[in-house]
Design a protein around this motif. Structure first.
Motif, short mmCIF file in Angstrom:
data_model
loop_
_atom_site.label_atom_id
_atom_site.label_comp_id
_atom_site.label_asym_id
_atom_site.label_seq_id
_atom_site.Cartn_x
_atom_site.Cartn_y
_atom_site.Cartn_z
N HIS A 1 0.75 -1.24 0.15
CA HIS A 1 -0.11 -0.03 0.01
C HIS A 1 0.75 1.21 0.03
N ASP B 1 1.20 5.19 -0.21
CA ASP B 1 0.46 6.32 0.42
C ASP B 1 0.97 7.60 -0.46
N HIS C 1 -2.54 4.52 -2.58
CA HIS C 1 -3.76 5.35 -1.87
C HIS C 1 -3.43 6.62 -2.48
N ASP D 1 -7.67 0.90 6.80
CA ASP D 1 -6.28 1.83 6.74
C ASP D 1 -6.33 2.89 7.93
#
Ligand code: DX5
Ligand code: ZN
Length: 218
Positions: free
Chosen positions: A32, A34, A66, A175
Motif C-alpha cells: 500500500h 500512500d 492510496h 487503513d
C-alpha cells in the motif's frame, strides 16, 4: 480470505528496498503506497518515480496506490502511468467520482474508492457497479501512527450490508491504526484487506510483525 497490505509510509526511506524485501520474504504480495499532496492532506510523501521504481524492482508485487490528493487531473494519470495495479482515490476529493472510475477502467487499473471517517457510508451506493475495492479510513488521513477509531466497526458492518444487499462482492479495506488487536476487531466487523504501517515497519523485526498479523487474519 484476508489480504495484508503493508503501508511503506512509516518505513525508513533510506532502507526502503531492503525493508520491502523483508516484507516479501515474510509472505507479502501487495504493498500500500500512500501518496500525499500537501493539499488534500497536510503532509507530503512520494511522487510517481517511487512507484515506477517499485514496480520495476518488484514486478511480482501488487502496487496499491492510496491517493490522498484532490488534484486528480494531474495525479491520477501520473500514477496510472507509473504502474499502479490498483488506484484508490477519495470520494471527498472530487465532484466527479464517476469520471475517474471510468478513467481507471479504461486504463485497466483496478479502482478503489476511499471514504474518510466523517463521510457517511451511504455515499458508496451509486458506485457499487464500478469499484473493485472500498477503503474505509479508520483514521483521519495524513499521517501514520494514529489510533484506530472506535466507530470503525459499525461503519465496516454498514458497508458490508450495503454491498451484500446490492448483490456485490467488493472487498472492504481498512487503513489506519491497524495492529494485532485492531486487526481482529476490523476482521470481526467484516473487513477483508488490512493496511498496516507503523506496526509492521516500526514496532519490531518486519517478518515477525507480519507473522503476528497473519496469525490473526488467517
Ligand atoms: C494514513 C495512511 C495510512 C498510514 C497507516 O493517512 O493512509 O496508510 O500509513 O499507518 P499506520 O498503520 O501507522 O496507521
Ligand atoms: Zn493509506
Amino acid at each position: 480470505m484476508s489480504i495484508l497490505a503493508p503501508s511503506i509510509l512509516n518505513a525508513n526511506t533510506m532502507n526502503l528496498g531492503s525493508d520491502i524485501q523483508e516484507a516479501i520474504d515474510g509472505g507479502v504480495k501487495r504493498f500500500h503506497i500512500d501518496i500525499m499532496d500537501g493539499h488534500f492532506v497536510p503532509n507530503l510523501s512520494y511522487g510517481p518515480e517511487l512507484v515506477e521504481n517499485f514496480t520495476t524492482t518488484f514486478p511480482n508485487m501488487e502496487a496499491e496506490i492510496h491517493l490522498m490528493s484532490n488534484n486528480l487531473d494531474v495525479t491520477i494519470p501520473a500514477f496510472v502511468k507509473a504502474g499502479a495495479d490498483l488506484l484508490e482515490f477519495h470520494y471527498e476529493a472530487t465532484d466527479d467520482v464517476e469520471k475517474w472510475l471510468k478513467y481507471l477502467k479504461d486504463h485497466n487499473v483496478k479502482a478503489g474508492l476511499v471514504i474518510n471517517p466523517d463521510t457517511s457510508v451511504e455515499v458508496i451506493k451509486p458506485y457499487l457497479d464500478q469499484i473493485d475495492q472500498l477503503l474505509i479510513m479508520t483514521v483521519k488521513p495524513g499521517f501514520g501512527g494514529q489510533s484506530f477509531r472506535a466507530d470503525s466497526s459499525t461503519r465496516i458492518a454498514q458497508a458490508k450490508k450495503i454491498i451484500a444487499e446490492a448483490g456485490k462482492d467488493i472487498p472492504i479495506e481498512v487503513d489506519g491504526g491497524i495492529d494485532d488487536k485492531t486487526a481482529e476487531i476490523a476482521k470481526a466487523a467484516g473487513a477483508d484487506v488490512f493496511v498496516a504501517g507503523s506496526f509492521i515497519f516500526k514496532k519490531g523485526p518486519i517478518a515477525q510483525q507480519i507473522l503476528k498479523l497473519e496469525n490473526i487474519l488467517i
